[in-house]
Design a protein around this motif. Sequence first.
Motif, mmCIF file in Angstrom:
data_model
loop_
_atom_site.group_PDB
_atom_site.id
_atom_site.type_symbol
_atom_site.label_atom_id
_atom_site.label_comp_id
_atom_site.label_asym_id
_atom_site.label_seq_id
_atom_site.Cartn_x
_atom_site.Cartn_y
_atom_site.Cartn_z
ATOM 1 N N GLN A 278 7.290 -1.891 -9.905
ATOM 2 C CA GLN A 278 5.936 -2.426 -9.827
ATOM 3 C C GLN A 278 5.593 -2.865 -8.410
ATOM 4 O O GLN A 278 4.480 -2.625 -7.926
ATOM 5 N N LYS A 281 4.980 0.134 -6.252
ATOM 6 C CA LYS A 281 3.701 0.748 -6.604
ATOM 7 C C LYS A 281 2.543 -0.031 -5.991
ATOM 8 O O LYS A 281 1.578 0.565 -5.486
ATOM 9 N N ARG A 282 2.644 -1.351 -6.002
ATOM 10 C CA ARG A 282 1.581 -2.165 -5.402
ATOM 11 C C ARG A 282 1.561 -2.041 -3.886
ATOM 12 O O ARG A 282 0.497 -2.088 -3.265
ATOM 13 N N ASN A 286 -1.229 -0.981 -0.588
ATOM 14 C CA ASN A 286 -1.407 -2.069 0.362
ATOM 15 C C ASN A 286 -1.540 -1.496 1.766
ATOM 16 O O ASN A 286 -0.841 -0.538 2.117
ATOM 17 N N ASP A 354 5.765 -9.346 1.919
ATOM 18 C CA ASP A 354 6.063 -8.143 1.142
ATOM 19 C C ASP A 354 7.478 -7.645 1.408
ATOM 20 O O ASP A 354 8.194 -7.238 0.481
ATOM 21 N N THR A 713 1.531 -11.122 -6.621
ATOM 22 C CA THR A 713 1.199 -9.691 -6.686
ATOM 23 C C THR A 713 1.018 -9.228 -8.126
ATOM 24 O O THR A 713 0.171 -8.370 -8.404
ATOM 25 N N ASP A 717 -2.498 -7.572 -9.661
ATOM 26 C CA ASP A 717 -2.378 -6.148 -10.000
ATOM 27 C C ASP A 717 -3.572 -5.727 -10.864
ATOM 28 O O ASP A 717 -3.846 -6.319 -11.906
ATOM 29 N N LYS A 718 -4.251 -4.670 -10.423
ATOM 30 C CA LYS A 718 -5.418 -4.195 -11.174
ATOM 31 C C LYS A 718 -5.027 -3.569 -12.506
ATOM 32 O O LYS A 718 -5.864 -3.467 -13.412
#
Length: 725
Positions: A278, A281-282, A286, A354, A713, A717-718
């Motif tokens: 995850q 993926k985020r 970015n 990050d 995050t 997350d959308k």
Amino acid sequence: MKRQHAIKQVSSDTFGWRAGLLRAVADASTEWATTDGLIWLHLFKTVLAALLALGIAMLLELQQPRTAMTTVFVLMQPFSGMVLAKSFYRIVGTFVGMLAALLLGALFAQQPELYMLGITAWMGACVAAAVRYRHFRWYGFVLAGYTAALIGIPTVMEPNGLFLAALTRAAEVAIGIVCSAAVSALIVPRRSSLALQNALQSRHLNFTAFAMKVLDGAVERGTSERYFADLVDEVVGFEATRAFAAFEDPGMRSRSQVLARLNHEFMDVCARLHALHQLRKRLRGNPSVQVVEATAPYFHELSQLLGANKERRFDSSDAARVAIRLKAFQATLPARMRATRRPLESDEPQCLPDFDTAGELLYRFVVEFIRYIDTYASLETNHNPARERPPVRYVSRTNAFVVACTFARTAAVVGAISWFWIATNWPSGGMAVIGAALTCALTSSAPNPVRLALQMSVGAACATIAGYLVTCYMYPAIDGFPLLCAMLAPVLAVGTFFASRTKTAGYGVGFTVFFCLLAAPDNVVVYAPDLLINNGIAIAASMLVTAVGAAIVFPVQMPWLIARIEGDLRRQVTLACTAPLMGLAHRFQSSTHDLMHQLRMLLPKRSRRHRHALRWMLVTLEVGHAAIDLRSEIERATYASDAHPRWKHSLDRVTGDLAQLFERPDKAHAERTQISVRAAMRVVQQVLEAVHTDREKRHDQQRILSCLHFIRTALLDKGAPFDTR
């Protein structure tokens, strides 16, 4: 010379053709033996055990040998461990049900209204407890319920014969249990322990292949969700297999706790891998793509280490070699990550959170995988490090409303048929109540009890027709037990064949169980086709009533009931944020997977609601693990309260807001949680600057920052299922 060469060529071609044919036949035979052959083996053993139980019961001149036959068909399973486990719980359930029948008969002698009220309450309580305590414990509660009905209802107006009926039924059930266990364990036995070992190897190889794809960034959209959804069923199924494998193999029994820990550690590794997936993926969406580029070599290196073993089998020696490689990678990872981080401090300081979070998640994944692989490697050795750790226990959760609705549904069905029997003095009413009790019990754990009850009613109707034909035309022409077995075997084999197929299991169970109850021979066969037809109609009608009751009296697929289970799933984050830390990770993992398994049983696969529930499970695992990690780090870093007075308060507010967000996932709670996370990150950053000179304390605060950043995050997350409207 040419002729000899031609002869040799023809001989060689002929030999090659025959060798190819033999290989093809051998391959086809092997494939059949491992697929359809296993079904036919189970069919043969089931019919053999049933006829053996019938013969022994007749030899002992018991009152109803058909009960021993029925026991076999309810009890037989493909694996010997499953049969032994069910036998144990059947003995316990039968004994408890016998005591309940005797107690109710003593309290309400010759009072059918009060007696049936007690039977109804007892059946409802037992079926509700069976839903609460699943797996093979379910079978014990179910047996305790309908054994009381089978013993008590025929003698409700004859209390003097109740005690003798209870003892006779116990003897008949014992014969069925012994025959099932003996045939399953002695005739071409299929060991649950071997199936468990094969499942371990297959699960590890599949997971390793998937982990390599995740680490290399080669997972297609939607693939990860489907894979983690399938892992839920594997984890729950492994726990059930481990439980009944302990009944057949002393070695498995001695390693049962180690296998339980291995299953929990596998859940931990899966959760860490999903969190890592995850975050990556985020990060791809970015603007700070430098983090992906900086961490890619470490992910690729770890992928290569996991994929070093190319064999299709994975044993303890392979696991030991993988553990050595991973420990070497773990030992050098922190220093190498710090060296990679230094250029980012001056060039891209906004990327540091990050990068730190990615490094922390990668390190935690490696640590969890090493712990899991160490336990795997020690399964076949005398020294096992898992035995030196605190024991773990798989925790199953069932919503209280589900249990209450099951009680109400069972009581309504059994009570309605009992009332009709007493009000109309229906001669076959007792058999109708027994049929309803059996159907309610056997469908209590089904994801679609209405369909299963309808299938069983069709099977019972076919059993009535077959029983009529057997009673009228077969029994009068039979002389001797061998001929009886030869004539009954095809009939019983047909029902067993349908019962062994998933889509037709209800038809097969209804046919075999109720053929035995209606038309199986006794020592003295009574020619009464009218009674058989009336009893068959009563049983089929009671099953239809049960199906109607399951459809209208608190059906299991009610939207509000499923919403309750989804609420329990979300409230797992509250458990992670508030419960004592000792053993919390294991309780959180197992109960979360158990709740999701229940939802997967109730919701259609690949439906919108199933995808929604799956997303909640994944985000619950992400945030729940992060909250547990955060609380563990807070406990170790109590000194930080001296560096900043609001340090502890700000972090406690984060866990409190997280719990409220998952209790009521709306826009207001989401915004408030994001604000508290940002405020806590600022406070922790100030503490980090204050203790920067102390290496251990600096690393403590950096780990806390990584936990907070990952939670942030996840909230942003959308793809998360939070309702932010």
